[in-house]
Scaffold this motif. Structure first.
Motif, PDB file in Angstrom:
ATOM      1  N   ASP A 225       0.766  -1.063   0.006  1.00  0.00           N
ATOM      2  CA  ASP A 225       0.028   0.013  -0.055  1.00  0.00           C
ATOM      3  C   ASP A 225       1.035   1.317   0.116  1.00  0.00           C
ATOM      4  O   ASP A 225       1.802   1.337   0.818  1.00  0.00           O
ATOM      5  CB  ASP A 225      -0.795   0.035   1.260  1.00  0.00           C
ATOM      6  CG  ASP A 225      -1.934   0.884   1.337  1.00  0.00           C
ATOM      7  OD1 ASP A 225      -2.298   1.645   0.119  1.00  0.00           O
ATOM      8  OD2 ASP A 225      -2.595   1.114   2.122  1.00  0.00           O
ATOM      9  N   HIS A 289      -3.227   2.321   9.109  1.00  0.00           N
ATOM     10  CA  HIS A 289      -3.708   0.886   9.388  1.00  0.00           C
ATOM     11  C   HIS A 289      -2.562  -0.217   9.135  1.00  0.00           C
ATOM     12  O   HIS A 289      -1.561   0.076   8.516  1.00  0.00           O
ATOM     13  CB  HIS A 289      -4.804   0.524   8.264  1.00  0.00           C
ATOM     14  CG  HIS A 289      -4.276   0.621   7.065  1.00  0.00           C
ATOM     15  ND1 HIS A 289      -4.138  -0.163   6.165  1.00  0.00           N
ATOM     16  CD2 HIS A 289      -4.525   1.958   6.318  1.00  0.00           C
ATOM     17  CE1 HIS A 289      -3.868  -0.091   5.014  1.00  0.00           C
ATOM     18  NE2 HIS A 289      -4.061   1.432   4.929  1.00  0.00           N
ATOM     19  N   THR A 316       0.469   1.522   8.050  1.00  0.00           N
ATOM     20  CA  THR A 316       0.691   2.735   7.005  1.00  0.00           C
ATOM     21  C   THR A 316       0.766   3.999   7.700  1.00  0.00           C
ATOM     22  O   THR A 316      -0.032   4.102   8.820  1.00  0.00           O
ATOM     23  CB  THR A 316      -0.283   2.467   5.948  1.00  0.00           C
ATOM     24  OG1 THR A 316      -1.547   2.936   6.513  1.00  0.00           O
ATOM     25  CG2 THR A 316      -0.413   1.388   5.328  1.00  0.00           C
ATOM     26  N   GLU A 318      -0.330   7.769   6.533  1.00  0.00           N
ATOM     27  CA  GLU A 318      -0.832   8.264   5.332  1.00  0.00           C
ATOM     28  C   GLU A 318      -1.916   9.326   5.872  1.00  0.00           C
ATOM     29  O   GLU A 318      -3.168   9.468   5.370  1.00  0.00           O
ATOM     30  CB  GLU A 318      -1.658   7.465   4.628  1.00  0.00           C
ATOM     31  CG  GLU A 318      -2.607   6.472   5.482  1.00  0.00           C
ATOM     32  CD  GLU A 318      -3.501   5.416   4.468  1.00  0.00           C
ATOM     33  OE1 GLU A 318      -3.810   5.900   3.416  1.00  0.00           O
ATOM     34  OE2 GLU A 318      -3.508   4.259   4.768  1.00  0.00           O
ATOM     35  N   GLU A 332       1.547   8.377   1.504  1.00  0.00           N
ATOM     36  CA  GLU A 332       1.635   7.198   2.208  1.00  0.00           C
ATOM     37  C   GLU A 332       2.659   6.245   2.205  1.00  0.00           C
ATOM     38  O   GLU A 332       3.270   6.063   1.054  1.00  0.00           O
ATOM     39  CB  GLU A 332       0.158   6.328   1.887  1.00  0.00           C
ATOM     40  CG  GLU A 332       0.315   4.984   2.609  1.00  0.00           C
ATOM     41  CD  GLU A 332      -1.164   4.235   2.146  1.00  0.00           C
ATOM     42  OE1 GLU A 332      -1.770   4.502   0.895  1.00  0.00           O
ATOM     43  OE2 GLU A 332      -1.573   3.488   3.093  1.00  0.00           O
TER      44      GLU A 332
HETATM   45 MN    MN Z   1      -3.747   2.799   2.986  1.00  0.00          MN
END
Ligand code: MN
Ligand code: GLY
Length: 355
Positions: A225, A289, A316, A318, A332
């Motif tokens: 991510d 998260h 993460t 972000e 992020e």
């Molecule tokens: Mn994310």
């Protein structure tokens, strides 16, 4: 695989057996990627019940499990009931957070009311702390994302639609080692970038647009991510102002991540910077998260999460600022928590890029 961890849940809940229906939990405990069927575990028995489309795969991927194929015209409830009866399992734990209500009612009826213990998120929480092998898969997934971002810097140009840009990202990741996408790719340009989870559209990227790209891929089951926001053309003063605030908040958030702090405390560090700059109302979502077999896992960096971070947890970071009618910025990275800080798995440049 991690099936031994299920014993902890049986001990804690006093359940005689547990029934696993969630795809990620099935995979984590057994190795089976098919996500169809059930795991049935007692202290002494490990069964993977699935149908004929998956039995060959199941036997290869879950060698520690007894694979039982659903017979023609048999229901899962009938199959599972026969196992519970044979084992004398009267109190079976089940995943109340994942089982569809209709499936639960049918299973409960066919299993004589034995589904007595709601497991809540106990099985999901087994996945929070990652092993070195899991971290290596996550790092590889994020490295593919980094390569894809570098590629996008070469190909993003005015006139390209958001959908074309998203397709380019996805094609690149899948031709560079990704087996899937972690989630629906977000490419949001110009005014669309004020929507944190905008869907890519046929809008053409125009000179002077912010372009936010939030994307990830799956490597060996594990998700990546990352988000970067660039300006196609020259950035305005306002764009620079917002970008620098988000970057400052993101760097401060990263610096606050360490073993022993609560998720809400890290969230506060970044949020306070954005609020102090006058944009508190323009950052609605949580700071981050966890990530693993699913793109969103526990714990979170959010106002609500009081979980204390431990080494081996992924997060993460972000933050974003979103101004309807103008556009938005999110940056992020994905990190691994360590004793005294974190290791950043994302290496793409974060200074404002003007293409
Ligand atoms: Mn994310
Ligand atoms: N990157 C998508 C999300 O975190 O929701």
């Amino acid at each position: 695989m991690f099936y031994k961890k299920a014993d902890l849940v049986m001990e804690e809940t006093k359940a005689d057996a547990i029934l696993v229906s969630d795809g990620a939990n099935m995979r984590y405990l057994s190795g089976f990627r098919g996500a169809t069927g059930y795991l049935y575990l007692t202290k002494t028995r490990r069964v993977l019940a699935t149908d004929s489309r998956y039995t060959e795969m199941a036997r290869a991927e879950a060698p520690d499990f007894e694979v039982i194929e659903l017979a023609p015209a048999q229901t899962y409830g009938q199959l599972l009931n026969s196992l519970m009866e044979a084992d004398g399992a009267e109190n079976v734990g089940f995943e109340d957070q994942y089982l569809l209500y209709a499936d639960y009612r049918k299973l409960q009826k066919e299993c004589g009311g034995r589904l007595k213990t709601e497991l809540g998120d106990r099985l999901d929480l087994l996945r929070c702390v990652k092993t070195e092998q899991e971290i290596a898969y996550l790092a590889q997934a994020e490295a593919i994302g980094d390569l894809a971002f570098t590629h996008m810097l070469d190909v993003l140009r005015p006139g390209m639609t958001e959908l074309e840009a998203a397709a380019e990202l996805e094609y690149f990741m899948k031709t560079h080692g990704a087996e899937n996408l972690s989630f629906e790719t977000i490419v949001a340009s110009g005014v669309n970038s004020s929507m944190p989870h905008a869907m890519p559209s046929a809008k053409k990227i125009e000179p002077g647009d912010f372009v936010t790209m939030d994307f990830g891929c799956v490597y060996n089951g594990y998700c990546s991510d990352m988000t970067r926001t660039v300006v196609v053309g020259k950035a305005s003063e306002k764009q620079k102002e917002i970008y620098e605030i988000v970057l400052k908040a993101q760097l401060a958030g990263l610096a606050a991540v360490r073993s022993g702090v609560r998720g809400c405390d890290v969230d506060k560090v970044s949020r306070d910077i954005i609020a102090k700059a006058g944009y508190g109302d323009c950052f609605g979502h949580g700071l981050g998260h966890s990530v693993g077999l699913y793109i969103h896992e526990e714990p979170r960096l959010s106002r609500l999460c009081e979980t204390v971070l431990q080494p081996g947890v992924i997060q993460t970071v972000e933050p974003g600022i979103y101004l309807p009618g103008f556009g938005g910025v999110r940056i992020e990275d994905m990190v691994v928590v360590t004793e005294d800080g974190c290791r950043n798995l994302t290496s793409s440049d974060k200074n404002l890029i003007e293409l």
